[in-house]
Scaffold this motif. Structure first.
Motif, mmCIF file in Angstrom:
data_model
loop_
_atom_site.group_PDB
_atom_site.id
_atom_site.type_symbol
_atom_site.label_atom_id
_atom_site.label_comp_id
_atom_site.label_asym_id
_atom_site.label_seq_id
_atom_site.Cartn_x
_atom_site.Cartn_y
_atom_site.Cartn_z
ATOM 1 N N PHE A 1 8.410 18.623 8.891
ATOM 2 C CA PHE A 1 9.194 19.378 7.851
ATOM 3 C C PHE A 1 10.570 19.142 8.254
ATOM 4 N N SER A 2 11.008 18.419 9.315
ATOM 5 C CA SER A 2 12.173 18.128 9.831
ATOM 6 C C SER A 2 12.811 16.947 9.608
ATOM 7 N N SER A 3 11.955 15.837 9.778
ATOM 8 C CA SER A 3 12.391 14.331 9.990
ATOM 9 C C SER A 3 12.006 13.522 8.709
ATOM 10 N N LYS A 4 12.736 12.503 8.441
ATOM 11 C CA LYS A 4 12.389 11.685 7.375
ATOM 12 C C LYS A 4 11.199 10.936 7.685
ATOM 13 N N LEU A 5 10.290 10.991 7.158
ATOM 14 C CA LEU A 5 8.820 10.286 7.162
ATOM 15 C C LEU A 5 8.374 9.504 6.250
ATOM 16 N N ASP A 6 7.540 8.633 6.364
ATOM 17 C CA ASP A 6 6.747 8.001 5.512
ATOM 18 C C ASP A 6 5.227 8.430 5.799
ATOM 19 N N VAL A 7 4.490 9.310 4.989
ATOM 20 C CA VAL A 7 3.466 9.828 5.166
ATOM 21 C C VAL A 7 2.124 9.492 4.408
ATOM 22 N N LEU A 8 1.191 8.989 4.642
ATOM 23 C CA LEU A 8 -0.173 8.602 4.091
ATOM 24 C C LEU A 8 -1.283 9.791 4.268
ATOM 25 N N ASN B 1 3.952 17.144 -1.568
ATOM 26 C CA ASN B 1 4.644 16.450 -2.517
ATOM 27 C C ASN B 1 6.104 17.089 -2.702
ATOM 28 N N SER B 2 6.025 18.488 -2.451
ATOM 29 C CA SER B 2 7.282 19.181 -2.557
ATOM 30 C C SER B 2 8.135 19.217 -1.173
ATOM 31 N N ILE B 3 7.707 18.548 -0.314
ATOM 32 C CA ILE B 3 8.548 18.596 0.965
ATOM 33 C C ILE B 3 9.759 17.286 0.588
ATOM 34 N N LYS B 4 10.912 17.625 0.796
ATOM 35 C CA LYS B 4 12.074 16.583 0.463
ATOM 36 C C LYS B 4 12.080 15.795 1.483
ATOM 37 N N ASN B 5 11.980 15.835 2.803
ATOM 38 C CA ASN B 5 12.180 15.120 3.799
ATOM 39 C C ASN B 5 11.210 13.952 4.008
ATOM 40 N N ILE B 6 10.063 13.988 3.096
ATOM 41 C CA ILE B 6 8.913 12.836 3.156
ATOM 42 C C ILE B 6 9.064 12.208 2.128
ATOM 43 N N SER B 7 8.379 10.767 2.217
ATOM 44 C CA SER B 7 8.025 9.956 1.250
ATOM 45 C C SER B 7 6.544 10.040 1.329
ATOM 46 N N TYR B 8 5.997 10.605 0.169
ATOM 47 C CA TYR B 8 4.457 10.866 0.270
ATOM 48 C C TYR B 8 3.614 9.733 -0.487
ATOM 49 N N THR B 9 2.375 9.263 0.183
ATOM 50 C CA THR B 9 1.960 8.601 -0.265
ATOM 51 C C THR B 9 0.132 9.026 -0.311
ATOM 52 N N SER B 10 -0.617 9.256 -1.397
ATOM 53 C CA SER B 10 -1.985 9.547 -1.193
ATOM 54 C C SER B 10 -2.883 8.604 -1.818
ATOM 55 N N ILE B 11 -4.115 8.601 -1.356
ATOM 56 C CA ILE B 11 -5.071 7.603 -1.731
ATOM 57 C C ILE B 11 -6.405 8.023 -1.731
ATOM 58 N N ASP B 12 -7.296 7.611 -2.664
ATOM 59 C CA ASP B 12 -8.573 8.100 -2.537
ATOM 60 C C ASP B 12 -9.558 7.108 -3.282
ATOM 61 N N PHE C 1 -1.851 -1.942 2.421
ATOM 62 C CA PHE C 1 -0.601 -1.669 3.012
ATOM 63 C C PHE C 1 -0.111 -2.678 4.054
ATOM 64 N N GLU C 2 1.080 -2.974 4.392
ATOM 65 C CA GLU C 2 1.222 -3.829 5.553
ATOM 66 C C GLU C 2 1.039 -2.985 6.844
ATOM 67 N N GLU C 3 1.054 -3.816 7.921
ATOM 68 C CA GLU C 3 1.013 -3.179 9.263
ATOM 69 C C GLU C 3 2.311 -2.211 9.445
ATOM 70 N N LYS C 4 2.089 -1.069 10.093
ATOM 71 C CA LYS C 4 3.287 -0.318 10.588
ATOM 72 C C LYS C 4 3.796 0.304 9.309
ATOM 73 N N SER C 5 3.176 0.932 8.311
ATOM 74 C CA SER C 5 3.851 1.120 7.272
ATOM 75 C C SER C 5 4.084 2.636 7.275
ATOM 76 N N PHE C 6 3.567 3.411 8.047
ATOM 77 C CA PHE C 6 3.625 4.851 7.887
ATOM 78 C C PHE C 6 4.058 5.624 9.423
ATOM 79 N N ASP C 7 4.727 6.701 9.145
ATOM 80 C CA ASP C 7 5.218 7.285 10.344
ATOM 81 C C ASP C 7 3.893 8.755 10.784
ATOM 82 N N VAL C 8 3.401 8.916 9.797
ATOM 83 C CA VAL C 8 2.369 10.157 9.774
ATOM 84 C C VAL C 8 1.154 9.500 8.872
#
Length: 251
Positions: A78-85, A98-109, A131-138
């Motif tokens: 909730f505090s850092s700028k993150l790319d999240v899968l 999706n509502s957290i402003k500091n993250i870039s959110y990607t969801s898959i199914d 996705f390419e290697e090392k694409s996400f922080d979380v």
């Protein structure tokens, strides 16, 4: 037309039932960390019914409330700028993340059209991530791997796309009384799967060797017995199970 659809949605029997339950159970004995709802008790849930399990307001179960509490108190989600899968996201997490402003959110199914995710979930196989290697922080993968026959490939794919300083919570139901995982890849019968694994769509029951499987994919794994840090009364209040570990994975 949009107004009519909204009115129909609000008048749907399930929506009315939910509102009635919320009113009937209104109180202060339990509190849902996911939605803030307070009630006399949570609802029972599960094939074998568990008491004090499902939130009458948002539908969160014990595992959802536990992991959300962990995210809030123990991580930088909730505090850092993150790319999240988020893999096969629960609808609750899909909406909140999706509502957290500091993250870039990607969801898959694998089959997002089968669920009420909205239009942001991409159809993708966890064993073949595009996705390419090392694409996400979380990476958040909560109670998914027990549905996937080739879980080793899914784990290795998550390891591949996680950044070096990133973290992943990869939780599954684990039988802590068993040293080894129970599975049989030849079984494709929901009745037999229900008998062996507890749910008709599960393909295994993980044992304590789950950690070894994650390590074989390359992860460093920290098993956190998170709910044991709370008192008995706190576990009742927040609707936690005593045995609900967090599997925190890093590179």
């Amino acid at each position: 037309m949009k107004i009519i659809k909204k009115i129909k949605a609000r008048l749907h029997p399930s929506k009315i039932k939910t509102k009635i339950l919320q009113f009937t159970l209104k109180g202060n004995d339990v509190e849902c960390i996911c939605c803030g709802g307070k009630f006399l008790t949570f609802l029972p849930a599960g094939i074998v019914k568990r008491a004090n399990a499902r939130c009458p307001k948002c539908g969160a179960l014990e595992r959802h409330r536990t992991i959300w509490m962990f995210f809030k108190n123990e991580t930088n989600l909730f505090s850092s700028k993150l790319d999240v899968l988020n893999v096969a996201p629960e609808r609750l997490f899909y909406k909140k993340l999706n509502s957290i402003k500091n993250i870039s959110y990607t969801s898959i199914d694998l089959q997002p059209e089968s669920y009420d995710y909205g239009n942001k979930t991409t159809a993708m196989d966890l064993t073949d991530l595009k996705f390419e290697e090392k694409s996400f922080d979380v990476i958040i993968c909560n109670h998914v791997l027990e549905h996937i026959p080739n879980d080793a490939k899914a784990m290795s794919e998550m390891f591949r796309v996680l950044r070096q300083d990133g973290w992943a919570v990869i939780n599954v139901p684990v039988n802590n009384n068993s040293d080894t995982t129970i599975e049989d890849v030849t079984i494709n019968d929901p009745i037999k799967q229900l008998e062996l694994y507890g749910q008709p769509d599960h393909v295994r029951v993980y044992g304590k060797d789950y950690v070894t499987r994650l390590e074989n994919a390359g992860f460093k794994v920290k098993v956190i017995p998170y709910t044991k840090a709370f008192t008995h009364n706190e576990r009742f209040k927040f609707g936690f199970k005593l045995e609900e570990n967090i599997y925190l994975c890093t590179k």
